[in-house]
Design a protein around this motif. Structure first.
Motif: not given
Ligand code: ASP
Ligand code: MG
Length: 443
Positions: A260-268, A276-290
């Protein structure tokens, strides 16, 4: 435009489907990708297995059980007589189709057609429910735009062109629904993106539609810093770099399919993992930032076999590693870890289907030793080559555990340790304690 993917458990019952609706009804334009209801694809695999074995009675028994489950779901999902009738028609049609294979020759083509029924059922019923609610939505058939090429790789140009066509033919809607996992192949036959492939669908669609964000909805609040099945008190990691997420997904984090990561990464395109059980939780944001110079998470990959090839001929020679790798290549076996010394090389594999043949070939090159029942423990974060001490903390955590291989420096995002399966839980806990400084977990 956003892409929202809901996995099998998120659509696993009528109630869960109703919960999903609450999460997707908004002004924003979005494409919602649905998996099959949880358990369905496994059942379809089992049904196919009976067909392969020409055990029609066995297949029919399982088909009946699955069909009954869908009638139950439908009766809970829709309310009015009109929509109940429609839902029952959809189910009847799909299951009549599945039953039709009892009289046909059964090959991998028929199996793929059967495996596609799970996502078709979930999306058809979901779309029907939206109609009953009066929510405007369009069902886009994935089989009309998702395609893999001759090498079973996504045909991204085809997908982009045909998705755009579908969207243009259905303009001015906010909500589009489609199937994860299923696609057509180069020959136009029904195919799929491999088990767990709905995440891949979401990210391919995200790339094709140049989406603002891809959201993967599951029932955990993001990717955790260690495996919650073996370590107590793990925490969701708020931000991950694409590379870090790819390493974690590949090396064991079950929440996200590694492809799943590659197409997202290639297109940034940022990928957000949400609950779904806790929709307001931040979760994990995967991006170019580290997050610079910090370890984010630990994961383990089971079922690893290590192979060591020692040879005097490796000394001062070139081309030896190529010969070793060619053996694995010719048996289509991927190598995960590699370590070398001047007289030997160790590699790990997780697919042992052709192990005997591989060993026979390798013995022509040197002395071969095999260790089975190992795990790769993978420490993931921003770990640049000029860091001081990050490796030491990880190694120190494992000081009580025998380490068969260490791999460091392959990328800036990973240090891998190969240990015995029996030491896995101990290693994961020790790493959490040292790296995330939470010794109270051990109590
Ligand atoms: N339904 C498919 C599977 O169970 C695809 C998915 O859920 O991602 O593998
Ligand atoms: Mg999944």
């Amino acid at each position: 435009m956003k892409i929202l993917k809901f996995g099998g458990t998120s659509v696993g019952s009528a109630q869960r489907m109703k919960d999903v609706v609450k999460l997707i009804v908004s002004e924003e334009t979005k494409i919602v990708v649905l998996s099959a209801m949880s358990g369905t694809t496994n059942s379809l695999v089992e049904i196919s297995d009976y067909f392969y074995h020409k055990n029609t009675a066995g297949a029919l028994e399982h088909i009946n059980i699955l069909e009954k489950k869908y009638y139950d779901v439908a009766s809970e999902l829709v309310n009015t007589q009109k929509y109940t009738t429609k839902a029952n028609e959809i189910i009847k049609e799909r299951f009549t189709y599945i039953r039709s294979f009892s009289t046909a020759v059964f090959t991998v083509f028929e199996e793929k057609a059967i495996l596609a029924q799970g996502e078709l059922l979930s999306t058809l019923l979901f779309q029907l429910y939206l109609q009953e609610l009066g929510v405007d939505s369009v069902l886009l058939p994935a089989l009309d735009f998702m395609r893999i090429d001759k090498n079973s790789e996504p045909d991204t140009a085809f997908i982009a062109e045909n998705l755009a066509k579908q969207l243009a033919e259905n303009p001015n809607h906010q909500l589009y629904i489609t199937q994860g996992y299923i696609c057509r192949n180069f020959y136009g036959e029904i195919d799929n993106l491999q088990r767990g492939g709905s995440d891949y669908t979401a990210s391919l669609i995200g790339a094709a539609a140049n989406a603002d964000e891809i959201q993967i909805w599951t029932d955990i609040d993001g990717m955790h810093d260690n495996d919650p099945r073996y370590v107590e008190g793990t925490h969701p990691v708020p931000f991950l770099h694409f590379e870090e997420a790819a390493e974690l997904a590949y090396f064991g984090a079950k929440i996200l399919h590694p492809t799943c990561i590659l197409p997202a990464k290639l297109n940034n395109i940022p990928v957000r993992l949400l609950n779904t059980m806790q929709p307001d939780a931040h979760g994990t944001l995967i991006s170019m930032q580290s997050k610079k110079n910090s370890v984010q998470a630990v994961a383990a990959k089971d079922g690893i076999t290590a192979i060591k090839i020692k040879s005097g001929r490796m000394l001062l020679a070139y081309g030896f590693l190529r010969k070793v790798f060619e053996v694995f290549e010719s048996y289509q076996t991927a190598i995960d870890m590699i370590t070398t010394s001047e007289v030997g090389v160790s590699v790990t594999i997780d697919n042992t289907k052709n192990l005997d043949e591989i060993l026979n070939e390798l013995k022509k090159l040197g002395t071969v030793t095999v260790d089975a029942d190992l795990v790769i423990i993978c420490v993931v974060g921003d770990i640049p080559g000029d860091n001081v001490g990050m490796t030491a903390i990880a190694v120190d955590a494992l000081k009580q555990i025998p380490i068969r291989m260490i791999s460091y420096g392959g990328s800036n995002y990973n240090i891998s340790f190969l240990v015995k399966s029996a030491d896995k839980v101990k290693a994961l806990n020790a790493l959490s304690n040292n790296l995330f400084n939470m010794s109270e977990r051990q109590k």
